[in-house]
Design a protein around this motif. Structure first.
Motif, PDB file in Angstrom:
ATOM      1  N   ALA A 124       0.846  -1.198   0.000  1.00 28.38           N
ATOM      2  CA  ALA A 124       0.000   0.000   0.000  1.00 28.38           C
ATOM      3  C   ALA A 124       0.876   1.242   0.000  1.00 28.38           C
ATOM      4  CB  ALA A 124      -0.914  -0.007   1.221  1.00 28.38           C
ATOM      5  N   ARG A 125       0.698   2.092  -0.981  1.00 28.63           N
ATOM      6  CA  ARG A 125       1.583   3.237  -1.173  1.00 28.63           C
ATOM      7  C   ARG A 125       1.395   4.308  -0.103  1.00 28.63           C
ATOM      8  NH1 ARG A 125      -0.213   4.018  -7.316  1.00 28.63           N
ATOM      9  NH2 ARG A 125      -2.112   3.166  -6.351  1.00 28.63           N
ATOM     10  N   VAL A 126       2.519   4.768   0.442  1.00 28.70           N
ATOM     11  CA  VAL A 126       2.532   5.832   1.440  1.00 28.70           C
ATOM     12  C   VAL A 126       3.556   6.866   1.004  1.00 28.70           C
ATOM     13  CG1 VAL A 126       2.972   6.443   3.840  1.00 28.70           C
ATOM     14  CG2 VAL A 126       1.913   4.241   3.303  1.00 28.70           C
ATOM     15  N   THR A 127       3.133   8.104   0.844  1.00 30.95           N
ATOM     16  CA  THR A 127       4.049   9.164   0.433  1.00 30.95           C
ATOM     17  C   THR A 127       3.451  10.520   0.741  1.00 30.95           C
ATOM     18  OG1 THR A 127       5.340  10.067  -1.400  1.00 30.95           O
ATOM     19  CG2 THR A 127       3.125   9.319  -1.916  1.00 30.95           C
ATOM     20  N   GLU A 128       4.329  11.481   0.979  1.00 35.84           N
ATOM     21  CA  GLU A 128       3.919  12.870   1.147  1.00 35.84           C
ATOM     22  C   GLU A 128       4.322  13.695  -0.074  1.00 35.84           C
ATOM     23  OE1 GLU A 128       2.047  13.831   3.592  1.00 35.84           O
ATOM     24  OE2 GLU A 128       2.116  11.844   4.529  1.00 35.84           O
ATOM     25  N   ILE A 129       4.916  13.028  -1.058  1.00 37.31           N
ATOM     26  CA  ILE A 129       5.395  13.729  -2.251  1.00 37.31           C
ATOM     27  C   ILE A 129       4.237  13.833  -3.253  1.00 37.31           C
ATOM     28  CG2 ILE A 129       7.116  13.749  -4.085  1.00 37.31           C
ATOM     29  CD1 ILE A 129       8.812  11.874  -2.349  1.00 37.31           C
ATOM     30  N   GLU A 130       3.741  15.028  -3.454  1.00 32.41           N
ATOM     31  CA  GLU A 130       2.571  15.215  -4.319  1.00 32.41           C
ATOM     32  C   GLU A 130       2.873  14.837  -5.761  1.00 32.41           C
ATOM     33  OE1 GLU A 130      -0.137  18.972  -5.742  1.00 32.41           O
ATOM     34  OE2 GLU A 130       0.177  18.690  -3.591  1.00 32.41           O
TER      35      GLU A 130
END
Length: 331
Positions: A124-130
């Motif tokens: 499951a993808r987790v990122t704060e990079i828009e």
């Protein structure tokens, strides 16, 4: 080193692991992907399937140490079908070749699959990079995942993730009918329909390296995935699908017939005969739709039993005992 210590460090000790990387024009990123998975899963064989690339993807992958093969039919689903058919292994790690997924998460995903005897683990993808996971893509994923969860069961939070770990019995019982990016939807529905044991782990997600271009077409691919969901609902849930269609037809037929009936009761005449005939036809079609749903529901039940038997014919993933060297994937 003891067998227990080796097994603790290597979650797939004694099992053949294949890393599958479908690629189309990923010259910039593929070497990093191969190097990352060689470090994370040193015992695994890494396969890169070149899907009509116009750059040096194949040469870069080969130089990085991957086994390179080709698939001329364009589309990720076509590549997945070929990989699942050709490659023999106990555990399959599927990842995109764009260097957006974290190879370091692979051992934990494999360990979760092996220790819990699961058939699919989703990253499951987790990122704060828009820039890596644009708001439009994030919203579309939530909507499509929500639709599938509502219909087939809420057991996956990131249905469109391209980072998966599969057991052999998942891979060899998966029909792989999709041609493009909608193949991830097929993975999820196949697992949910057969009520397979599945898991999910949050994994870091980053933007593509400079010079790498995304092949995703937001609206076109979103509509293709939505169409795939509708087709899968028709095929896997025919009774609700055709019952809904029948209810709409019945409501339309009754709605057209009510004014004709009221006029007949008031005057004894039916001046709008075409409307009366149309309403009768719609009601007949609604009953036909209900009947199709009942018949196809029985057929689907038989198909589901056959798929379940094919799935059960393959052993569950489990570490082999002893210190024997794993059989190389693909042999």
């Amino acid at each position: 080193m003891s067998a227990g210590a080796t097994t603790a460090e290597d979650p797939a000790h004694g099992l053949a692991v294949a890393v599958l990387v479908p690629c189309h024009n990923e010259e910039v990123a593929i070497a990093s992907v191969v190097a990352g998975f060689r470090a994370a899963l040193p015992r695994a064989t890494i396969y890169v399937y070149d899907n009509n690339s116009r750059d040096n993807t194949a040469a870069a992958a080969r130089a990085a140490g991957a086994v390179v093969r080709t698939e001329p039919l364009q589309g990720k689903g076509n590549v997945v079908r070929r990989m699942f058919a050709d490659i023999e292994a106990d555990i399959y790690v599927l990842v995109d070749g764009d260097d957006t997924y974290d190879p370091a998460a692979a051992p934990a995903m494999v360990r979760l699959l092996v220790e819990n005897q699961l058939d699919m683990v989703t990253g499951a993808r987790v990122t704060e990079i828009e820039a890596a996971y644009r708001p439009g893509h994030r919203f579309g994923n939530r909507v499509l995942t929500g639709i599938v969860g509502w219909i087939f069961g809420k057991r996956v939070s990131d249905m469109l993730s391209g980072y998966r770990v599969f057991s052999r019995r998942f891979v060899k019982s998966f029909p792989a009918l999709a041609g493009g990016f909608e193949t991830e939807t097929e993975f999820t529905v196949h697992a949910l329909e057969l009520r397979m044991p599945i898991g999910e782990l949050p994994t870091a997600y980053k933007e593509r390296p400079p010079g790498s271009v995304s092949k995703l077409r937001t609206w076109q691919d979103g509509l293709r995935i939505l169409r795939t969901i509708l087709v899968l609902v028709k095929e896997e849930r025919p009774l609700p699908f055709f019952s809904l269609a029948g209810a709409v037809l019945l409501a339309a037929g009754v709605g057209l017939f009510v004014p004709v009936l009221l006029e007949y009761l008031a005057t004894g005449l039916v001046p709008r005969l075409p409307t009366a005939v149309l309403s009768t036809g719609l009601v007949l079609l609604s009953f036909l739709s209900f009947a199709c749903g009942l018949i196809l529901d029985t057929v689907t039940h038989g198909r589901r039993e056959a798929k379940r038997m094919a799935y059960l014919a393959i052993p569950a993933p489990a570490p082999r005992s002893g210190q024997s060297t794993p059989t190389p994937a693909g042999r």
